[in-house]
Write an enzyme that holds these catalytic residues in place. Structure first.
Site, PDB file in Angstrom:
ATOM      1  N   GLY A 135     -49.191  32.154 -12.727  1.00  0.00           N
ATOM      2  CA  GLY A 135     -49.757  31.632 -11.478  1.00  0.00           C
ATOM      3  C   GLY A 135     -48.743  31.747 -10.361  1.00  0.00           C
ATOM      4  N   SER A 136     -48.674  30.720  -9.535  1.00  0.00           N
ATOM      5  CA  SER A 136     -47.816  30.719  -8.357  1.00  0.00           C
ATOM      6  C   SER A 136     -46.362  31.046  -8.736  1.00  0.00           C
ATOM      7  CB  SER A 136     -47.920  29.347  -7.689  1.00  0.00           C
ATOM      8  OG  SER A 136     -47.074  29.252  -6.589  1.00  0.00           O
ATOM      9  N   VAL A 153     -50.725  21.004 -19.009  1.00  0.00           N
ATOM     10  CA  VAL A 153     -51.045  21.696 -20.274  1.00  0.00           C
ATOM     11  C   VAL A 153     -49.787  22.107 -21.038  1.00  0.00           C
ATOM     12  CG1 VAL A 153     -53.251  22.539 -19.353  1.00  0.00           C
ATOM     13  CG2 VAL A 153     -51.282  24.052 -19.339  1.00  0.00           C
ATOM     14  N   GLN A 154     -48.608  21.820 -20.488  1.00  0.00           N
ATOM     15  CA  GLN A 154     -47.362  22.286 -21.123  1.00  0.00           C
ATOM     16  C   GLN A 154     -47.130  21.651 -22.493  1.00  0.00           C
ATOM     17  OE1 GLN A 154     -44.114  21.927 -18.330  1.00  0.00           O
ATOM     18  NE2 GLN A 154     -45.008  23.433 -16.926  1.00  0.00           N
ATOM     19  N   HIS A 195     -39.959  22.659 -13.617  1.00  0.00           N
ATOM     20  CA  HIS A 195     -40.122  21.263 -13.187  1.00  0.00           C
ATOM     21  C   HIS A 195     -39.889  20.415 -14.439  1.00  0.00           C
ATOM     22  CE1 HIS A 195     -41.484  17.726 -11.186  1.00  0.00           C
ATOM     23  NE2 HIS A 195     -42.723  17.724 -11.638  1.00  0.00           N
TER      24      HIS A 195
HETATM   25  P1  NAD Z   1     -50.365  27.691 -11.454  1.00  0.00           P
HETATM   26  O1  NAD Z   1     -51.487  26.720 -11.611  1.00  0.00           O
HETATM   27  O2  NAD Z   1     -50.247  28.464 -10.190  1.00  0.00           O
HETATM   28  O3  NAD Z   1     -50.404  28.770 -12.656  1.00  0.00           O
HETATM   29  C1  NAD Z   1     -50.548  28.407 -13.981  1.00  0.00           C
HETATM   30  C2  NAD Z   1     -50.650  29.625 -14.891  1.00  0.00           C
HETATM   31  O4  NAD Z   1     -50.756  29.156 -16.258  1.00  0.00           O
HETATM   32  C3  NAD Z   1     -51.862  30.509 -14.665  1.00  0.00           C
HETATM   33  O5  NAD Z   1     -51.504  31.849 -14.969  1.00  0.00           O
HETATM   34  C4  NAD Z   1     -52.848  30.012 -15.721  1.00  0.00           C
HETATM   35  O6  NAD Z   1     -53.809  30.990 -16.078  1.00  0.00           O
HETATM   36  C5  NAD Z   1     -51.884  29.744 -16.872  1.00  0.00           C
HETATM   37  N1  NAD Z   1     -52.372  28.807 -17.883  1.00  0.00           N
HETATM   38  C6  NAD Z   1     -53.118  27.684 -17.698  1.00  0.00           C
HETATM   39  N2  NAD Z   1     -53.349  27.083 -18.880  1.00  0.00           N
HETATM   40  C7  NAD Z   1     -52.723  27.832 -19.830  1.00  0.00           C
HETATM   41  C8  NAD Z   1     -52.592  27.743 -21.243  1.00  0.00           C
HETATM   42  N3  NAD Z   1     -53.167  26.738 -21.912  1.00  0.00           N
HETATM   43  N4  NAD Z   1     -51.856  28.707 -21.882  1.00  0.00           N
HETATM   44  C9  NAD Z   1     -51.273  29.725 -21.226  1.00  0.00           C
HETATM   45  N5  NAD Z   1     -51.370  29.858 -19.878  1.00  0.00           N
HETATM   46  C10 NAD Z   1     -52.080  28.931 -19.196  1.00  0.00           C
HETATM   47  O7  NAD Z   1     -49.004  26.866 -11.756  1.00  0.00           O
HETATM   48  P2  NAD Z   1     -47.687  26.748 -10.839  1.00  0.00           P
HETATM   49  O8  NAD Z   1     -48.017  26.013  -9.582  1.00  0.00           O
HETATM   50  O9  NAD Z   1     -47.020  28.066 -10.776  1.00  0.00           O
HETATM   51  O10 NAD Z   1     -46.791  25.739 -11.727  1.00  0.00           O
HETATM   52  C11 NAD Z   1     -46.081  26.185 -12.879  1.00  0.00           C
HETATM   53  C12 NAD Z   1     -44.845  25.308 -13.040  1.00  0.00           C
HETATM   54  O11 NAD Z   1     -43.962  25.515 -11.926  1.00  0.00           O
HETATM   55  C13 NAD Z   1     -45.130  23.804 -13.066  1.00  0.00           C
HETATM   56  O12 NAD Z   1     -44.211  23.217 -13.961  1.00  0.00           O
HETATM   57  C14 NAD Z   1     -44.829  23.373 -11.647  1.00  0.00           C
HETATM   58  O13 NAD Z   1     -44.483  22.002 -11.522  1.00  0.00           O
HETATM   59  C15 NAD Z   1     -43.645  24.265 -11.335  1.00  0.00           C
HETATM   60  N6  NAD Z   1     -43.365  24.501  -9.918  1.00  0.00           N
HETATM   61  C16 NAD Z   1     -44.381  24.875  -9.084  1.00  0.00           C
HETATM   62  C17 NAD Z   1     -44.108  25.129  -7.742  1.00  0.00           C
HETATM   63  C18 NAD Z   1     -45.205  25.624  -6.808  1.00  0.00           C
HETATM   64  O14 NAD Z   1     -44.925  25.808  -5.639  1.00  0.00           O
HETATM   65  N7  NAD Z   1     -46.428  25.867  -7.225  1.00  0.00           N
HETATM   66  C19 NAD Z   1     -42.799  24.983  -7.244  1.00  0.00           C
HETATM   67  C20 NAD Z   1     -41.760  24.643  -8.134  1.00  0.00           C
HETATM   68  C21 NAD Z   1     -42.071  24.394  -9.464  1.00  0.00           C
HETATM   69 MG    MG Z   2     -43.707  19.675  -7.585  1.00  0.00          MG
END
Ligand code: NAD
Ligand code: MG
Length: 330
Positions: free
Chosen positions: A17-18, A76-77, A99
């Site tokens: 994802g992001s 879901v982690q 995180h």
């Molecule tokens: P997101 O929602 O953008 O992406 C999640 C990804 O995980 C997607 O590819 C989804 O298809 C996949 N996924 C979902 N359920 C799954 C499963 N059961 N098995 C395998 N893959 C699965 O998430 P994000 O915002 O990138 O966050 C990811 C981590 O990064 C989190 O720990 C978040 O706190 C951290 N984080 C996010 C940001 C941000 O700006 N978004 C910044 C810093 C840290």
């Molecule tokens: Mg955060």
């Protein structure tokens, strides 16, 4: 400027994802061997394949990896770790988070043989990628939770360097500090505080009879100018660029809006984060199928500022209104 003295682990990125996509692309461009782990048929599988990655189910992707980055949504982690990672990761491999929530609050208790580290970019994924591509980086904070191999610190620095974070700044932290400050920042200031401030300012102007279009430009659109100045040079630079009248108004009225009561309520928010109340409620909300989350989200989407904003942004044809997935892929 990747440092050659740092290790070059093979990496499995779980989640695309992001953050996942940005990490995978930056690390590959920095010379790491990267595999992506995703649920077969999941929503981001096609994107990872189109970007040229070898995509496997998480249980398969992590088997050979020296380092596994857990970049699925936080809620879901725990399940992903228990079902796909714990039974399949190599002895002495490294488990990385962006995180610290699940480890800090004990939802994940990693195997004793694994190094457990954190590399948290202080910015959204799209920016982590864009800054890297133009030769810059997003600052990262990093931490070691457990270090049975003695290599955890070097692995965290290598990963942060591969993301481009070292070009900006790297700061050592703890899982506790990262988790609590990250939750506080997004709740009190960045997401919660800023959106509530903008909505309240809009409501006050519109309820007083002013045109919603003008209220929108005043309290939302113009915020970008201010935030860009904060980013470049702090509050000092903002004060340099606004008028004398705006400065005087800032000094006398800012503290009337954000006063000691607001600060005390910010402390309550922080206490709920520190003692685990926020996380306990969020886990329960997620397990119940997000009933309140969906209601709150709908209320934000239905707010009058969103109606007028949509019309006004349509006139600025240069704005990128593509869906999140497309915007991140661009
Ligand atoms: P997101 O929602 O953008 O992406 C999640 C990804 O995980 C997607 O590819 C989804 O298809 C996949 N996924 C979902 N359920 C799954 C499963 N059961 N098995 C395998 N893959 C699965 O998430 P994000 O915002 O990138 O966050 C990811 C981590 O990064 C989190 O720990 C978040 O706190 C951290 N984080 C996010 C940001 C941000 O700006 N978004 C910044 C810093 C840290
Ligand atoms: Mg955060």
């Amino acid at each position: 400027m990747t440092q050659s003295s740092l290790p070059k682990p093979s990496i499995a990125i779980v989640g695309y994802g992001s953050q996942g996509r940005a990490h995978a692309l930056n690390l590959r461009d920095s010379g790491f061997d990267v595999t992506v782990g995703l649920r077969p048929g999941g929503p981001t599988e096609a994107k990872a394949k189109a970007d040229g990655f070898s995509v496997k189910a998480p249980a398969e992707a992590v088997r050979e990896a020296d380092l596994v980055a857990v970049l699925t949504p936080d809620m879901v982690q725990r399940q992903v770790y228990a079902e796909a990672l714990a039974p399949n990761m190599k002895p002495g491999a490294c488990l990385l988070f962006a995180h610290g929530l699940n480890v800090h609050f004990g939802m994940i208790e990693p195997r004793d043989d694994l190094d457990v580290i954190l590399v948290a970019p202080k910015g959204p994924g799209a920016l982590v990628r864009r800054e890297y591509e133009i030769g810059r980086g997003v600052p990262c904070i990093w931490a070691v939770h457990q270090d049975p191999t003695g290599k955890a610190k070097q692995l965290a620095l290598a990963y942060a360097d591969g993301l481009g974070g070292a070009r900006a700044n790297l700061i050592e932290t703890t899982f506790k500090e990262e988790t609590e400050t990250d939750l506080f920042g997004e709740q009190a200031v960045l997401c919660g505080g800023a959106s509530s401030l903008v909505q309240a300012g809009f409501e006050v102007l519109v309820e007083a009879g002013y045109q919603p279009e003008i209220a929108y430009y005043e309290v939302l659109h113009e915020l970008k100018l201010i935030v860009d100045l904060f980013y470049e040079g702090g509050i000092t630079r903002m004060l340099e660029f606004v008028s004398e009248t705006a400065q005087y108004g800032d000094y006398v009225s800012g503290p009337r809006v954000i006063d000691a009561g607001t600060k005390e309520r910010m402390r309550e928010v922080l206490r709920d984060i520190q003692d685990g109340t926020f996380t306990k409620n969020w886990v329960a909300e997620h397990e119940a199928g997000l009933p309140n989350y969906n209601r709150y989200k709908q209320a934000d989407l239905d707010h009058p500022i969103e109606v007028v904003g949509k019309q006004l942004r349509a006139k600025m044809v240069w704005l990128d209104n593509s869906p999140k997935e497309q915007k991140e892929a661009a």
